[in-house]
Design an enzyme around this catalytic site. Structure first.
Site, PDB file in Angstrom:
ATOM      1  N   HIS A 101      48.910  37.347  46.535  1.00  0.00           N
ATOM      2  CA  HIS A 101      48.537  37.186  47.934  1.00  0.00           C
ATOM      3  C   HIS A 101      48.004  35.790  48.246  1.00  0.00           C
ATOM      4  CE1 HIS A 101      47.483  41.704  47.423  1.00  0.00           C
ATOM      5  NE2 HIS A 101      48.750  41.578  47.732  1.00  0.00           N
ATOM      6  N   TYR A 149      35.414  39.121  45.293  1.00  0.00           N
ATOM      7  CA  TYR A 149      35.951  37.893  45.871  1.00  0.00           C
ATOM      8  C   TYR A 149      34.894  37.278  46.770  1.00  0.00           C
ATOM      9  CZ  TYR A 149      40.726  39.713  45.067  1.00  0.00           C
ATOM     10  OH  TYR A 149      41.881  40.200  44.529  1.00  0.00           O
TER      11      TYR A 149
END
Length: 175
Positions: free
Chosen positions: A62, A132
């Site tokens: 991604h 993240y």
């Protein structure tokens, strides 16, 4: 923290420097001043969690479309994962090259992934959680991706995924 370059400009391995005593350990995971001093200014605007109950869950590859590109600091806080960064910056000398490393809760190691570099991972054990830290904040609706097994990249994954989203499995060949 120790910062180590990889074969892709801007993709940096970040190792913690824990201080241990009878209670356990303490380590700094992020400090904007230390990142800037090392030549990697990064101030997260958002922190997200990817919880993965099954081993061999694949997420990726991604990235965000310009002008909504993201820089990510990725760290496993439970379990282990094989993590991949893939350079998709068209003007980069390492365009279409990838680097990988194992991230685990045990080591505390993280990887800094700049804008224009796709990211993905496959869990190596059950109950793997990936955190993240992202800058700037995520802008929904601008996500892009490339297929994890696209022959244009020949990423050497350590295993076939047992769980993968239909979207991640169906990205077209990279052009």
């Amino acid at each position: 923290m120790r910062f180590s370059p990889t074969g892709i400009a801007g993709v940096v391995v970040v190792d913690i420097e824990p201080v241990s005593d009878a209670r356990g350990l303490f380590a700094r995971l992020h400090c904007p001043d230390e990142f800037a001093a090392a030549g990697h200014p990064f101030v997260p605007a958002q922190t997200s969690l990817s919880r993965n109950p099954a081993a061999f869950t694949l997420r990726g590859m991604h990235y965000q479309a310009p002008p909504h590109g993201e820089t990510k600091l990725v760290r496993v806080v439970r379990g282990r994962a094989f993590d991949v960064a893939l350079d998709l910056r068209p003007d980069s000398p390492t365009h279409r090259r990838w680097v990988s490393l194992e991230l685990s809760a045990e080591t505390g190691r993280a990887v800094l992934i700049p804008e224009g570099v796709a990211h993905g991972f496959i869990t190596l054990e059950p109950d793997t959680d990936v955190v993240y830290q992202i800058a700037p904040k995520h802008e929904p609706g601008h996500g892009l991706g490339v297929r994890w097994n696209d022959p244009a990249f020949a990423i050497a994954w350590p295993a076939e995924p047992k769980i993968i989203s239909p979207r991640d499995a169906a990205y077209p060949d990279y052009r």
